[in-house]
Scaffold this motif. Structure first.
Motif, short mmCIF file in Angstrom:
data_model
loop_
_atom_site.label_atom_id
_atom_site.label_comp_id
_atom_site.label_asym_id
_atom_site.label_seq_id
_atom_site.Cartn_x
_atom_site.Cartn_y
_atom_site.Cartn_z
N GLY A 207 25.96 -16.98 31.23
CA GLY A 207 25.46 -17.46 29.74
C GLY A 207 24.70 -18.70 29.84
N ARG A 208 25.37 -19.70 30.91
CA ARG A 208 24.67 -20.89 30.52
C ARG A 208 24.25 -21.20 32.19
NH1 ARG A 208 26.89 -25.19 27.48
NH2 ARG A 208 26.74 -26.38 29.57
N ASP A 209 23.12 -21.75 32.33
CA ASP A 209 22.48 -22.09 33.71
C ASP A 209 23.36 -22.97 34.47
OD1 ASP A 209 20.46 -20.52 32.75
OD2 ASP A 209 18.77 -22.14 32.71
N SER A 212 26.18 -20.77 35.90
CA SER A 212 25.65 -19.91 36.58
C SER A 212 25.33 -20.33 38.07
CB SER A 212 24.59 -19.07 36.13
OG SER A 212 24.63 -18.33 34.98
N ILE A 213 24.83 -21.42 37.87
CA ILE A 213 24.49 -22.25 39.18
C ILE A 213 25.70 -22.73 40.04
CG2 ILE A 213 23.18 -24.23 40.17
CD1 ILE A 213 21.26 -23.90 38.09
N LEU A 214 26.68 -23.07 39.29
CA LEU A 214 27.92 -23.41 39.95
C LEU A 214 28.51 -22.16 40.45
CD1 LEU A 214 30.15 -25.83 40.55
CD2 LEU A 214 30.83 -25.50 38.43
N ILE A 215 28.52 -21.11 39.94
CA ILE A 215 29.21 -19.88 40.57
C ILE A 215 28.50 -19.70 41.72
CG2 ILE A 215 29.78 -17.55 40.19
CD1 ILE A 215 29.82 -18.09 37.09
N VAL A 216 27.03 -19.58 41.73
CA VAL A 216 26.27 -19.28 42.98
C VAL A 216 26.64 -20.37 44.05
CG1 VAL A 216 24.08 -19.32 43.88
CG2 VAL A 216 24.33 -18.17 41.47
N LEU A 217 26.87 -21.49 43.84
CA LEU A 217 27.21 -22.56 44.90
C LEU A 217 28.52 -22.29 45.44
CD1 LEU A 217 25.90 -26.05 43.32
CD2 LEU A 217 25.39 -25.17 45.21
N ILE A 228 23.21 -12.52 46.55
CA ILE A 228 23.55 -13.03 45.07
C ILE A 228 22.28 -13.01 44.08
CG2 ILE A 228 23.98 -15.00 43.83
CD1 ILE A 228 25.69 -16.03 46.05
N SER A 229 22.43 -12.33 43.23
CA SER A 229 21.62 -12.16 41.93
C SER A 229 22.08 -12.91 40.79
CB SER A 229 21.00 -10.92 41.52
OG SER A 229 20.75 -9.91 42.63
N VAL A 230 21.24 -13.85 40.30
CA VAL A 230 21.62 -14.62 39.17
C VAL A 230 20.76 -14.56 38.02
CG1 VAL A 230 20.73 -16.77 40.06
CG2 VAL A 230 22.43 -16.97 38.40
N VAL A 231 21.17 -14.69 36.56
CA VAL A 231 20.07 -14.55 35.74
C VAL A 231 20.12 -16.08 35.11
CG1 VAL A 231 20.16 -14.18 33.23
CG2 VAL A 231 20.86 -12.43 34.73
N ILE A 232 18.92 -16.75 35.03
CA ILE A 232 18.49 -18.02 34.80
C ILE A 232 17.58 -18.07 33.46
CG2 ILE A 232 17.57 -20.18 35.48
CD1 ILE A 232 20.08 -19.80 36.69
N ARG A 233 18.10 -18.81 32.62
CA ARG A 233 17.26 -18.81 31.25
C ARG A 233 16.35 -19.68 31.28
NH1 ARG A 233 19.79 -14.85 28.58
NH2 ARG A 233 22.10 -14.59 29.16
N SER A 234 16.27 -20.86 31.78
CA SER A 234 15.41 -21.97 31.95
C SER A 234 14.34 -21.98 33.20
CB SER A 234 15.98 -23.15 31.79
OG SER A 234 15.02 -24.37 31.90
N GLU A 235 13.25 -21.87 33.13
CA GLU A 235 12.46 -21.96 34.18
C GLU A 235 12.50 -22.92 35.06
OE1 GLU A 235 7.60 -21.32 35.34
OE2 GLU A 235 8.39 -21.40 33.22
N ASP A 236 12.97 -24.23 34.42
CA ASP A 236 13.15 -25.30 35.25
C ASP A 236 14.30 -25.14 36.31
OD1 ASP A 236 11.08 -26.61 33.96
OD2 ASP A 236 12.29 -27.65 32.49
N ASN A 237 15.10 -24.29 36.08
CA ASN A 237 16.47 -24.15 36.80
C ASN A 237 16.50 -23.10 37.69
OD1 ASN A 237 17.74 -26.38 35.23
ND2 ASN A 237 18.60 -24.77 33.64
N GLU A 238 15.14 -22.44 37.88
CA GLU A 238 15.07 -21.32 38.79
C GLU A 238 15.28 -21.63 40.14
OE1 GLU A 238 11.78 -18.88 37.87
OE2 GLU A 238 12.13 -18.52 35.81
N GLY A 245 21.58 -21.08 46.67
CA GLY A 245 21.91 -20.08 47.55
C GLY A 245 21.62 -18.60 46.81
N ALA A 246 21.24 -18.42 45.87
CA ALA A 246 20.81 -17.14 45.21
C ALA A 246 19.74 -16.55 45.79
CB ALA A 246 20.32 -17.42 43.76
N ASP A 247 19.79 -15.15 46.06
CA ASP A 247 18.71 -14.79 46.65
C ASP A 247 17.81 -14.12 45.63
OD1 ASP A 247 19.65 -14.11 49.72
OD2 ASP A 247 21.52 -13.41 48.40
N THR A 248 18.11 -13.76 44.48
CA THR A 248 17.32 -13.29 43.54
C THR A 248 17.56 -13.97 42.25
OG1 THR A 248 17.30 -10.71 44.44
CG2 THR A 248 16.56 -11.20 42.18
N VAL A 249 16.51 -14.65 41.63
CA VAL A 249 16.78 -15.40 40.33
C VAL A 249 15.79 -14.53 39.26
CG1 VAL A 249 16.08 -17.55 39.05
CG2 VAL A 249 17.02 -17.53 41.49
N ILE A 250 16.63 -14.11 38.30
CA ILE A 250 16.04 -13.39 37.13
C ILE A 250 16.01 -14.15 35.92
CG2 ILE A 250 15.92 -11.25 35.86
CD1 ILE A 250 17.51 -9.81 38.22
#
Length: 345
Positions: A207-209, A212-217, A228-238, A245-250
């Motif tokens: 729900g928060r970028d 989500s990024i901390l979980i990926v790390l 690892i697939s992660v939902v990122i809502r801000s393009e700057d954070n992709e 370490g995310a393989d797929t960023v959506i």
């Protein structure tokens, strides 16, 4: 280290009971009283077949007493059946009722006392032997849709483990049949508890970028190879998510924008893109490694579907590029295949 171990022991898996607790309890109580009521009614209408040791007439209170004592024990002998009809009823009806009532009481004690201990032990066994499962960190809008889509595509709900801190979200996930665990997925102990190193994939939708990024790390440190697939809502954070370490960023907004933009260049472009992404479409995207028989052939010549891309040594090549003219060992193929074939593959 000690606090982390203690935190690890506080995480427990759970799954939804098939029958609600209150419904099971009401059903058991109703069944027990229903059978006792049958015995009480017959004893009352056939009270002339009963005798008290004191010789006094049989009252309703005596019948109630005799029925309860006979159903729950073998009786005290102060009231006894004296006619053949009353004795046969006690033999062939009351005795089975006694056995069923005791089974109901024992079953209830097991279900509400021993079963909790059993379920906790069973979940610990499942937790120790988790392997090849999909971990979903965050059961919000995107996370719940991902779980539902996995189930629609044929995944066993028991192979999906949902981590969330919201009790309501976990109840919803349990309703889908998934195994759930209340916890903070940014913590090492939470991801270790769901055996992230043995998982087949991790889906992150916190729900928060930043979360989500901390979980990926955290997950990437514990399991260097899990997809690892992660939902990122801000393009700057992709880019940051990829670096984490995310393989797929959506990006849901970006994907919606692609569909909207595609619809302006053709009436069926957006429909086809959605068709590829959804489980209910006529076609599906499929990723696989090249087979031994396909080595040396062109991407366009594969027989399982329409080859679109190959991934070779970390690089991507389209079907029009020279590299696609000859498949080599280790290539990963992206193809479009019929939906039925996707689930058979």
């Amino acid at each position: 280290m000690r606090s982390d171990d203690a935190d690890h022991r506080s995480y427990h898996l759970r799954r939804k009971r098939r029958t609600p607790v209150w419904l099971s309890l009401v059903w058991r109580i109703s069944l027990a009283f229903g059978m006792i009521g049958v015995a009480l009614a017959v004893h009352w209408f056939d009270r002339d077949g009963l005798r008290q040791s004191s010789g006094e007439p049989i009252s309703f209170a005596d019948v109630l007493y005799f029925t309860m004592i006979t159903v729950t024990t073998v009786g005290y002998g102060d009231i006894v059946p004296v006619t053949q009809q009353a004795r046969l009823f006690d033999t062939f009806v009351v005795t089975p009722i006694r056995l069923f009532v005791w089974l109901i009481f024992l079953g209830t004690a097991y279900d509400f006392l021993l079963r909790r201990v059993w379920e906790r032990w069973r979940m610990k066994v499942i937790q120790r032997h988790l392997e090849g499962h999909v971990v979903v960190a965050g059961y919000g809008t995107s996370g719940s849709e991902a779980v539902n889509e996995l189930i629609r595509r044929g995944a066993d709900p028991n192979t999906i483990v949902v981590i969330d801190e919201s009790a309501s979200a976990l109840r919803a996930a349990e309703g889908c049949g998934a195994t759930v665990m209340e916890g903070n997925a940014t913590r090492n102990a939470a991801l270790e508890a769901v055996k992230i190193d043995c998982a087949s994939a991790l889906i992150v939708s916190a729900g928060r970028d930043d979360t989500s990024i901390l979980i990926v790390l955290t997950a990437r440190r514990l399991s260097p190879s899990v997809p690892i697939s992660v939902v990122i809502r801000s393009e700057d954070n992709e880019a940051i998510a990829h670096q984490a370490g995310a393989d797929t960023v959506i990006n849901p907004a970006s994907f919606a924008g692609l569909l909207l933009a595609g619809s302006t260049h053709g009436a069926h472009l957006a429909e086809y893109m959605a068709d590829l992404a959804a489980s209910g479409g006529r076609v599906a995207l499929h990723e696989r490694t090249v087979t031994e028989a396909e080595i040396g052939t062109r991407l366009a010549d594969i027989e399982t579907g329409l080859g679109h891309r190959i991934y070779r040594n970390g690089k991507c090549f389209g079907f029009w590029e020279p590299e696609a003219a000859r498949l080599i060992e280790g290539d990963t193929i992206i193809e479009v295949i019929p939906r039925v074939a996707r689930y058979q593959a």
